[in-house]
Design an enzyme around this catalytic site. Structure first.
Site, PDB file in Angstrom:
ATOM      1  N   PRO A 196     -15.610 -13.746  21.706  1.00  0.00           N
ATOM      2  CA  PRO A 196     -14.329 -14.384  21.989  1.00  0.00           C
ATOM      3  C   PRO A 196     -13.766 -15.227  20.843  1.00  0.00           C
ATOM      4  O   PRO A 196     -12.581 -15.561  20.858  1.00  0.00           O
ATOM      5  CB  PRO A 196     -14.614 -15.263  23.217  1.00  0.00           C
TER       6      PRO A 196
ATOM      7  N   ASN B 143       0.840  -1.205   0.000  1.00  0.00           N
ATOM      8  CA  ASN B 143       0.000   0.000   0.000  1.00  0.00           C
ATOM      9  C   ASN B 143       0.869   1.247   0.000  1.00  0.00           C
ATOM     10  O   ASN B 143       0.643   2.208  -0.723  1.00  0.00           O
ATOM     11  CB  ASN B 143      -0.877   0.110   1.253  1.00  0.00           C
ATOM     12  N   CYS B 144       1.870   1.178   0.887  1.00  0.00           N
ATOM     13  CA  CYS B 144       2.694   2.353   1.149  1.00  0.00           C
ATOM     14  C   CYS B 144       3.559   2.723  -0.037  1.00  0.00           C
ATOM     15  O   CYS B 144       4.078   3.835  -0.116  1.00  0.00           O
ATOM     16  CB  CYS B 144       3.555   2.099   2.377  1.00  0.00           C
TER      17      CYS B 144
ATOM     18  N   LYS C 159      27.499  15.295  21.189  1.00  0.00           N
ATOM     19  CA  LYS C 159      26.187  15.394  21.840  1.00  0.00           C
ATOM     20  C   LYS C 159      25.163  15.294  20.734  1.00  0.00           C
ATOM     21  O   LYS C 159      24.943  16.245  19.979  1.00  0.00           O
ATOM     22  CB  LYS C 159      26.058  16.733  22.574  1.00  0.00           C
TER      23      LYS C 159
ATOM     24  N   TYR D   7      28.507   7.965  17.650  1.00  0.00           N
ATOM     25  CA  TYR D   7      29.068   9.202  17.123  1.00  0.00           C
ATOM     26  C   TYR D   7      30.369   8.992  16.350  1.00  0.00           C
ATOM     27  O   TYR D   7      31.336   8.445  16.866  1.00  0.00           O
ATOM     28  CB  TYR D   7      29.338  10.211  18.248  1.00  0.00           C
TER      29      TYR D   7
ATOM     30  N   TYR E 209     -11.282 -12.210  16.376  1.00  0.00           N
ATOM     31  CA  TYR E 209     -10.218 -11.237  16.584  1.00  0.00           C
ATOM     32  C   TYR E 209     -10.337 -10.130  15.539  1.00  0.00           C
ATOM     33  O   TYR E 209     -10.891 -10.346  14.456  1.00  0.00           O
ATOM     34  CB  TYR E 209      -8.850 -11.903  16.418  1.00  0.00           C
TER      35      TYR E 209
HETATM   36  C1  LIG Z   1      32.864  23.881  21.724  1.00  0.00           C
HETATM   37  C2  LIG Z   1      32.534  23.408  23.130  1.00  0.00           C
HETATM   38  C3  LIG Z   1      33.357  24.133  24.133  1.00  0.00           C
HETATM   39  C4  LIG Z   1      31.058  23.726  23.333  1.00  0.00           C
HETATM   40  O1  LIG Z   1      30.603  23.320  24.589  1.00  0.00           O
HETATM   41  P1  LIG Z   1      29.069  23.573  24.989  1.00  0.00           P
HETATM   42  O2  LIG Z   1      28.795  25.020  24.973  1.00  0.00           O
HETATM   43  O3  LIG Z   1      28.769  22.848  26.227  1.00  0.00           O
HETATM   44  O4  LIG Z   1      28.288  22.830  23.841  1.00  0.00           O
HETATM   45  P2  LIG Z   1      27.327  23.330  22.673  1.00  0.00           P
HETATM   46  O5  LIG Z   1      27.846  24.477  21.929  1.00  0.00           O
HETATM   47  O6  LIG Z   1      27.026  22.103  21.903  1.00  0.00           O
HETATM   48  O7  LIG Z   1      26.013  23.812  23.427  1.00  0.00           O
HETATM   49  C5  LIG Z   1      25.337  22.947  24.253  1.00  0.00           C
HETATM   50  C6  LIG Z   1      24.539  23.778  25.225  1.00  0.00           C
HETATM   51  O8  LIG Z   1      23.584  24.573  24.548  1.00  0.00           O
HETATM   52  C7  LIG Z   1      22.272  24.244  24.960  1.00  0.00           C
HETATM   53  N1  LIG Z   1      21.463  24.289  23.766  1.00  0.00           N
HETATM   54  C8  LIG Z   1      21.675  23.608  22.602  1.00  0.00           C
HETATM   55  N2  LIG Z   1      20.745  23.965  21.711  1.00  0.00           N
HETATM   56  C9  LIG Z   1      19.944  24.852  22.312  1.00  0.00           C
HETATM   57  C10 LIG Z   1      18.807  25.578  21.892  1.00  0.00           C
HETATM   58  N3  LIG Z   1      18.347  25.444  20.642  1.00  0.00           N
HETATM   59  N4  LIG Z   1      18.219  26.399  22.761  1.00  0.00           N
HETATM   60  C11 LIG Z   1      18.697  26.544  23.997  1.00  0.00           C
HETATM   61  N5  LIG Z   1      19.783  25.893  24.451  1.00  0.00           N
HETATM   62  C12 LIG Z   1      20.395  25.064  23.600  1.00  0.00           C
HETATM   63  C13 LIG Z   1      22.377  22.902  25.591  1.00  0.00           C
HETATM   64  O9  LIG Z   1      21.379  22.715  26.557  1.00  0.00           O
HETATM   65  C14 LIG Z   1      23.748  22.924  26.179  1.00  0.00           C
HETATM   66  O10 LIG Z   1      23.732  23.652  27.387  1.00  0.00           O
HETATM   67  P3  LIG Z   1      23.855  22.938  28.824  1.00  0.00           P
HETATM   68  O11 LIG Z   1      25.016  21.992  28.734  1.00  0.00           O
HETATM   69  O12 LIG Z   1      24.040  24.063  29.754  1.00  0.00           O
HETATM   70  O13 LIG Z   1      22.557  22.227  29.017  1.00  0.00           O
HETATM   71  C15 LIG Z   1      32.806  21.877  23.300  1.00  0.00           C
HETATM   72  O14 LIG Z   1      31.752  21.143  22.773  1.00  0.00           O
HETATM   73  C16 LIG Z   1      34.066  21.472  22.569  1.00  0.00           C
HETATM   74  O15 LIG Z   1      35.153  21.822  22.933  1.00  0.00           O
HETATM   75  N6  LIG Z   1      33.947  20.708  21.433  1.00  0.00           N
HETATM   76  C17 LIG Z   1      35.054  20.355  20.583  1.00  0.00           C
HETATM   77  C18 LIG Z   1      35.940  19.253  21.144  1.00  0.00           C
HETATM   78  C19 LIG Z   1      35.336  17.912  21.084  1.00  0.00           C
HETATM   79  O16 LIG Z   1      34.258  17.700  21.611  1.00  0.00           O
HETATM   80  N7  LIG Z   1      36.041  16.949  20.447  1.00  0.00           N
HETATM   81  C20 LIG Z   1      35.588  15.596  20.374  1.00  0.00           C
HETATM   82  C21 LIG Z   1      34.571  15.446  19.341  1.00  0.00           C
HETATM   83  S1  LIG Z   1      35.280  15.727  17.737  1.00  0.00           S
HETATM   84  C1  LIG Z   2       4.523 -10.786   2.945  1.00  0.00           C
HETATM   85  C2  LIG Z   2       3.963 -11.080   4.325  1.00  0.00           C
HETATM   86  C3  LIG Z   2       2.842 -12.055   4.218  1.00  0.00           C
HETATM   87  C4  LIG Z   2       5.110 -11.683   5.124  1.00  0.00           C
HETATM   88  O1  LIG Z   2       4.746 -11.973   6.432  1.00  0.00           O
HETATM   89  P1  LIG Z   2       5.830 -12.638   7.411  1.00  0.00           P
HETATM   90  O2  LIG Z   2       6.275 -13.933   6.885  1.00  0.00           O
HETATM   91  O3  LIG Z   2       5.270 -12.625   8.783  1.00  0.00           O
HETATM   92  O4  LIG Z   2       6.984 -11.544   7.403  1.00  0.00           O
HETATM   93  P2  LIG Z   2       8.484 -11.599   6.884  1.00  0.00           P
HETATM   94  O5  LIG Z   2       8.634 -12.164   5.543  1.00  0.00           O
HETATM   95  O6  LIG Z   2       8.962 -10.201   7.075  1.00  0.00           O
HETATM   96  O7  LIG Z   2       9.226 -12.570   7.896  1.00  0.00           O
HETATM   97  C5  LIG Z   2       9.208 -12.307   9.235  1.00  0.00           C
HETATM   98  C6  LIG Z   2       9.445 -13.607   9.975  1.00  0.00           C
HETATM   99  O8  LIG Z   2      10.717 -14.130   9.637  1.00  0.00           O
HETATM  100  C7  LIG Z   2      11.525 -14.243  10.796  1.00  0.00           C
HETATM  101  N1  LIG Z   2      12.865 -13.824  10.392  1.00  0.00           N
HETATM  102  C8  LIG Z   2      13.219 -12.674   9.783  1.00  0.00           C
HETATM  103  N2  LIG Z   2      14.522 -12.694   9.512  1.00  0.00           N
HETATM  104  C9  LIG Z   2      14.988 -13.876   9.951  1.00  0.00           C
HETATM  105  C10 LIG Z   2      16.272 -14.478   9.937  1.00  0.00           C
HETATM  106  N3  LIG Z   2      17.292 -13.857   9.393  1.00  0.00           N
HETATM  107  N4  LIG Z   2      16.400 -15.700  10.490  1.00  0.00           N
HETATM  108  C11 LIG Z   2      15.361 -16.332  11.014  1.00  0.00           C
HETATM  109  N5  LIG Z   2      14.116 -15.820  11.039  1.00  0.00           N
HETATM  110  C12 LIG Z   2      13.952 -14.598  10.504  1.00  0.00           C
HETATM  111  C13 LIG Z   2      10.907 -13.331  11.808  1.00  0.00           C
HETATM  112  O9  LIG Z   2      11.169 -13.779  13.105  1.00  0.00           O
HETATM  113  C14 LIG Z   2       9.453 -13.435  11.453  1.00  0.00           C
HETATM  114  O10 LIG Z   2       8.922 -14.629  11.964  1.00  0.00           O
HETATM  115  P3  LIG Z   2       7.913 -14.663  13.221  1.00  0.00           P
HETATM  116  O11 LIG Z   2       6.864 -13.646  12.960  1.00  0.00           O
HETATM  117  O12 LIG Z   2       7.415 -16.058  13.219  1.00  0.00           O
HETATM  118  O13 LIG Z   2       8.784 -14.344  14.380  1.00  0.00           O
HETATM  119  C15 LIG Z   2       3.409  -9.795   4.972  1.00  0.00           C
HETATM  120  O14 LIG Z   2       4.472  -9.045   5.525  1.00  0.00           O
HETATM  121  C16 LIG Z   2       2.739  -8.899   3.978  1.00  0.00           C
HETATM  122  O15 LIG Z   2       1.694  -9.214   3.482  1.00  0.00           O
HETATM  123  N6  LIG Z   2       3.326  -7.733   3.631  1.00  0.00           N
HETATM  124  C17 LIG Z   2       2.825  -6.844   2.586  1.00  0.00           C
HETATM  125  C18 LIG Z   2       1.629  -5.994   3.008  1.00  0.00           C
HETATM  126  C19 LIG Z   2       1.959  -4.893   3.944  1.00  0.00           C
HETATM  127  O16 LIG Z   2       2.527  -5.123   4.998  1.00  0.00           O
HETATM  128  N7  LIG Z   2       1.573  -3.665   3.561  1.00  0.00           N
HETATM  129  C20 LIG Z   2       1.794  -2.513   4.398  1.00  0.00           C
HETATM  130  C21 LIG Z   2       3.179  -2.045   4.305  1.00  0.00           C
HETATM  131  S1  LIG Z   2       3.510  -1.447   2.686  1.00  0.00           S
END
Ligand SMILES: CC(C)(COP(=O)(O)OP(=O)(O)OC[C@H]1O[C@@H](n2cnc3c(N)ncnc32)[C@H](O)[C@@H]1OP(=O)(O)O)[C@@H](O)C(=O)NCCC(=O)NCCS
Ligand SMILES: CC(C)(COP(=O)(O)OP(=O)(O)OC[C@H]1O[C@@H](n2cnc3c(N)ncnc32)[C@H](O)[C@@H]1OP(=O)(O)O)[C@@H](O)C(=O)NCCC(=O)NCCS
Ligand SMILES: Cc1cc2nc3c(=O)[nH]c(=O)nc-3n(C[C@H](O)[C@H](O)[C@H](O)COP(=O)(O)OP(=O)(O)OC[C@H]3O[C@@H](n4cnc5c(N)ncnc54)[C@H](O)[C@@H]3O)c2cc1C
Ligand SMILES: Cc1cc2nc3c(=O)[nH]c(=O)nc-3n(C[C@H](O)[C@H](O)[C@H](O)COP(=O)(O)OP(=O)(O)OC[C@H]3O[C@@H](n4cnc5c(N)ncnc54)[C@H](O)[C@@H]3O)c2cc1C
Lengths: 551, 551
Positions: free
Chosen positions: A277, A42-43, A438, A430, A280
């Site tokens: 009962p 459907n989807c 964060k 991350y 379903y």
């Molecule tokens: C740059 C740095 C100093 C910033 O620190 P920071 O100010 O705490 O972090 P951010 O700029 O992400 O801001 C987060 C804060 O803003 C707040 N905030 C974020 N979005 C917000 C929003 N839309 N409205 C209001 N507050 C918001 C958060 O609540 C958080 O504040 P809190 O901790 O007091 O709750 C620090 O993250 C840093 O040194 N980063 C680089 C180094 C690093 O992390 N390296 C490893 C990864 S590569």
């Molecule tokens: C096609 C259809 C009949 C299949 O039903 P299904 O067999 O229950 O679903 P799947 O083929 O996804 O298989 C899932 C089952 O395989 C099992 N399974 C999945 N991967 C597995 C794996 N790697 N190893 C062992 N078992 C696995 C799951 O446990 C599940 O079995 P269980 O329900 O007994 O636990 C049903 O999903 C369908 O009609 N789909 C189309 C319609 C629809 O959903 N439309 C809306 C969304 S567009």
């Protein structure tokens, strides 16, 4: 040997049948489907019309023959179940192809009849170029109409996710598309300020939006329909898609005297048993418990339907499994945007009489999809809704990349009754191409925690609507940013100058601080507050959210 | 006025400083950094060498000036803290640029000195073309060497995530890259069968892999280093990257008599206080609690360092916040692959004496990244590890799209103590471009539940290693699939023929069923089991996992 009959052969029905067979090799399982196809996607239907899905066969996930071979299911397509005799435990069936009626007995009956698109009695609604989309014959009709008549102008009535998916797909086919929506926003699951992002995006894609307007009539003439709106506007369409909602197909259940709710939903227990009962019911047609609020509701989505099918089969097989409710996690692609949400939205809280700041709080943040220094990072808009105890009630996310990932994480936290404090602690994957140290979900948690602990006072965009003229609106961005637009009547002191220049501000007044997204506003607010300013608020989402609502 | 000194100005240190200022506008905060730069993007360094990050300035997330202006932090770069006098509450500092030593007093001291790459005393390790990568001077050195000498051949010693990121980035610069790894696999956080997918991918990218081999010596001559391996092999390199692990920089803490663990990690309480109540420590240098097992461990990652910084500041500000442990959620991009994991892996469970099938179970599934009928769906390999009570202990995921999303969801479930039963219930966002109605996480839950409830009996690839010759290995795929490869000594009955043809099988024997990924194997196993075959096992991950391990 148990005899199990299933009504409906798609999401819920087919899933029940498959799991049922795996649980019970010896049961007799018969699946009745009114239409010609079972187990279809459907989807995926809108994308077949648009062309993203090229092969029609890709839509058919399973076939009657496949279900027979793999699962030994007796699949009867073009067999409509007409009625249920609960006393005799039989159903009567119309074998459409053979124009033949017959009865079939059951030990257990499963209803998964789904829902059907609403088609209200608007004048002209039966015009030949007005379509609804629900199944394979629908998609064949629409695709053939598009392929053959090559419509130039399309009007989609209804801005729900199916409507917008259709808007995108018709646009992809080269049409000029208009969307008409009765509410003041598309995508009902998200709140207004979030929907505004979608509105802006659609306008950029040259889709015409008619919001807060309904259809009065359709006037068809010679391949062209004039869609007359309640506002008096007239929109011309070579093709009209009607997508204004669905209703449960519960006529069968109702006629059989099963309990039905006010919206036509079949009432079931937590083990998915109806008031009888031996019967379903699952899927779009049933009433479910709202996982957050506990009240009864209807949430027609494929994930719940599939899961209910599995649970239902388990219960028939003698297990005792309960379905704990639906939280309404959903996602839709709207052109280049991803729109996703889970849990309750603010609109519905308000509708239920809840008051912002008394019963719940919200945050809006605009974090990057991944580390800003790694190419391709794009901001998202993540809204979090939580109770005064910190419990996460819902979340909405709109953006381009990594959007539904954050909703899935929050949806999971909600499932466990998680709070904003829990979100601050989540340890998420991350590396620069994927997230930030964060993660946006942590960040939303931080902001939520700061609000609840009184470390920050939030100000929401809607509070501008009746703001006192006395309030100081303080823009803490740089003058360069300010040149690109600002909130009227705001004054500008960049956050990094604030420690020196706060003397310019009146301590007795209420101050609303804002920056681009809220981070610097928060820093500024902390500086002021600890320097004796005691009525300082930070605009959630900053100018980014403000401007998407008001500009 | 509190005086807070912070040692280390990057992930943990700078985060502490920023949060500290927001919590306390009046505190005196001085941040000491030995190097020239603070707040840099350690995690981005490999991508600057490779060119994905083009601007060096993008690596500098904050500057000393910025920290001064925004947060009023006294940042002292090129100031190395030499020692701590805990009695007097002072530290002695070497101001490197001015060649000047001085003391500074503190009320509270925070240590976030990080870790440093291991450089064991291998002969020749100090050759001019052998590099480690940890900070900005390192990246400058490497980039300049690459830009100027234009190396053709690179050898990376160590197959951890930094080593592999370097392999990719040097490869992107046009080099022929070899990776040497002592263990029999790269990416220690994932188990062997998962790493095999990475090995295969790297080989496809023409990276030479030397697994289970260590470096004996480096012989440098005229720009070229001969890397002599313990196996006797010799690999030539114009540039060598040393990436064999890190050790905590805890010398300062140790010399001050703070408690240190056997691996050199600073011991801290749950509120991140060291054995001296005035000294906090965070980041790579500290011992943390393993969130799953509760034992002490060391997990040097940026997410935990940043979060600990915030918690540490809160505690200094008088709040009482505890850090509940690290679960080791991580992700790395390895060429086109994404490799992600959370929680414990099977290797470490085995190392701890745990026994598969007695203490824990695992599943491997290969679900699509999103609905198969929507373009671009690619299978991932998702491994789940769980206890006999269903509690999720860890997960690993390798693939191309939507990989770390599923790990984030499972990491969240783990944080709440979730079980495989919980995973079956998670309501995750579904539309065709994003997922399937049963998300891969649900699916892993289903399989886990089936194992625990005895609905399926799993057979793991490693059980082939001492399989009885008497066991029937039953391939239930189609003959066409079988042509592409099969398990030796297996016989073939397609699942859809099994109900008729099971008479060909001996009921008294143990049968291992397999298909491509496990779904049809499971269906087949259910059919056989309910027809009186009582020793039927389903190969987890099917031929896909089997072949990646054995072929
Ligand atoms: C740059 C740095 C100093 C910033 O620190 P920071 O100010 O705490 O972090 P951010 O700029 O992400 O801001 C987060 C804060 O803003 C707040 N905030 C974020 N979005 C917000 C929003 N839309 N409205 C209001 N507050 C918001 C958060 O609540 C958080 O504040 P809190 O901790 O007091 O709750 C620090 O993250 C840093 O040194 N980063 C680089 C180094 C690093 O992390 N390296 C490893 C990864 S590569
Ligand atoms: C096609 C259809 C009949 C299949 O039903 P299904 O067999 O229950 O679903 P799947 O083929 O996804 O298989 C899932 C089952 O395989 C099992 N399974 C999945 N991967 C597995 C794996 N790697 N190893 C062992 N078992 C696995 C799951 O446990 C599940 O079995 P269980 O329900 O007994 O636990 C049903 O999903 C369908 O009609 N789909 C189309 C319609 C629809 O959903 N439309 C809306 C969304 S567009
Ligand atoms: C265009 C479109 C896009 C969608 N996109 C999404 C999406 O992205 N994400 C999402 O979660 N959900 C989506 N949905 C919704 C999802 O498809 C439904 O929630 C799901 O299919 C409901 O399953 P069900 O078994 O209740 O009903 P259905 O799958 O609709 O199956 C019901 C079947 O029962 C048959 N039937 C009814 N009455 C009888 C009878 N008396 N006798 C015999 N047969 C009968 C019907 O013919 C029908 O085939 C979409 C739906 C559509 C139409
Ligand atoms: C190339 C690379 C890639 C990485 N990729 C990732 C990734 O993708 N994901 C991830 O989670 N983690 C990643 N990490 C790890 C992550 O960067 C670290 O876990 C994190 O930076 C640790 O923070 P820290 O504050 O403990 O130490 P650091 O950030 O290393 O900061 C410590 C600082 O303290 C200074 N210092 C030490 N002793 C003294 C002293 N006595 N006086 C003054 N200053 C001192 C050091 O000079 C150093 O600058 C990566 C690391 C590197 C090097």
């Amino acid at each position: 040997m148990k005899k199990i009959l299933i009504v409906g052969g798609v999401a819920g029905g087919a899933s029940t049948a498959a799991r049922m067979r795996r649980m019970d090799e010896s049961a007799e399982i018969i699946m009745f489907e009114r239409g010609e196809y079972i187990s279809f996607a459907n989807c995926g239907l809108p994308y077949y019309i648009g062309g993203a899905i090229e092969e029609r066969s890709a839509l058919l996930v399973q076939t009657p023959e496949g279900m027979k071979e793999r699962f030994n299911i007796d699949v009867r397509v073009q067999n409509e179940v007409l009625s249920i005799d609960r006393e005799k435990k039989t159903i009567s069936v119309n074998d459409i192809a053979n124009n033949r009626k017959y009865d079939e007995s059951y030990d257990v009956l499963v209803l998964s009849p789904g829902s059907t698109p609403l088609k209200p009695p608007i004048p002209g609604i039966d015009s030949p170029n007005i379509f609804t989309l629900w199944n394979i014959p629908d998609v064949d009709r629409i695709k053939s109409y598009v392929d053959h008549t090559k419509p130039q102008k399309a009007v989609v009535i209804g801005g729900g996710f199916i409507g917008l998916e259709m808007a995108e797909n018709l646009h992809d086919r080269g049409m000029e598309v208009s969307v008409v929506e009765m509410a003041d926003q598309v995508m009902a699951p998200v709140d207004f300020e979030m929907a505004q992002i979608v509105h802006r995006h659609m306008k950029q894609k040259k889709v015409n939006l008619y919001l807060g307007d309904g259809v009065q009539s359709f006037e068809y003439h010679n391949g062209l329909t004039k869609v007359k709106l309640q506002s008096g506007k007239i929109v011309e369409a070579d093709i009209v898609m009607l997508s204004i909602g669905v209703r449960p197909q519960s006529e069968l259940a109702k006629a059989a005297g099963l309990e039905i709710n006010g919206r036509g939903g079949i009432v079931v227990s937590d083990t998915l048993v109806t008031s009888d009962p031996s019967i379903y019911a699952i899927g779009d047609a049933v009433e479910v418990v709202d996982f957050i609020g506990g009240q009864k509701t209807m949430i027609p989505l494929a994930g719940p339907a599939n899961k209910q099918g599995r649970i239902c089969a388990d219960n028939i097989a003698g297990k005792n499994v309960s379905y704990k409710g639906t939280q309404g996690t959903s996602v839709a692609k709207v052109f280049d945007l991803t729109v996703s949400s889970t849990g309750v939205n603010e609109k519905s809280l308000k509708r239920d009489g809840k008051v912002y700041g008394k019963d719940y709080y919200t945050t809006i943040i605009h974090p990057n999809s991944h580390a800003g220094y790694y190419p391709g990072a794009i901001p998202m808009t993540l809204k979090l809704i939580f109770g005064m105890d910190g419990k996460v009630l819902g979340a909405q996310n709109v953006g381009y990349d990594g959007v539904e990932k954050r909703i899935d994480v929050i949806a999971t936290a909600i499932r466990f009754g998680g709070t904003v404090y829990d979100l601050t602690e989540l340890e998420l994957a991350y590396a620069p191409p994927y997230s930030s140290a964060k993660d946006p979900v942590n960040m939303a948690g931080f902001v939520g925690e700061n609000i609840l602990k009184g470390i920050t006072k939030p100000f929401q965009w809607h509070e501008f609507e009746n703001i006192d003229s006395d309030v100081i609106i303080l823009d803490v961005r740089t003058p360069l940013e300010r040149e690109m637009g600002y909130i009227e009547n705001s004054i500008n002191i960049p956050v990094d100058d604030l420690r020196e220049r706060m003397v310019e501000l009146d301590k007795s007044k209420k101050i609303v601080v804002y920056c681009a997204v809220g981070i610097r506003g928060y820093a500024a607010q902390r500086i002021l507050e600890q320097n004796g300013f005691d009525k300082v608020y930070n605009l959630m989402g900053g100018y980014t959210t403000y401007s998407v609502v008001f500009c």
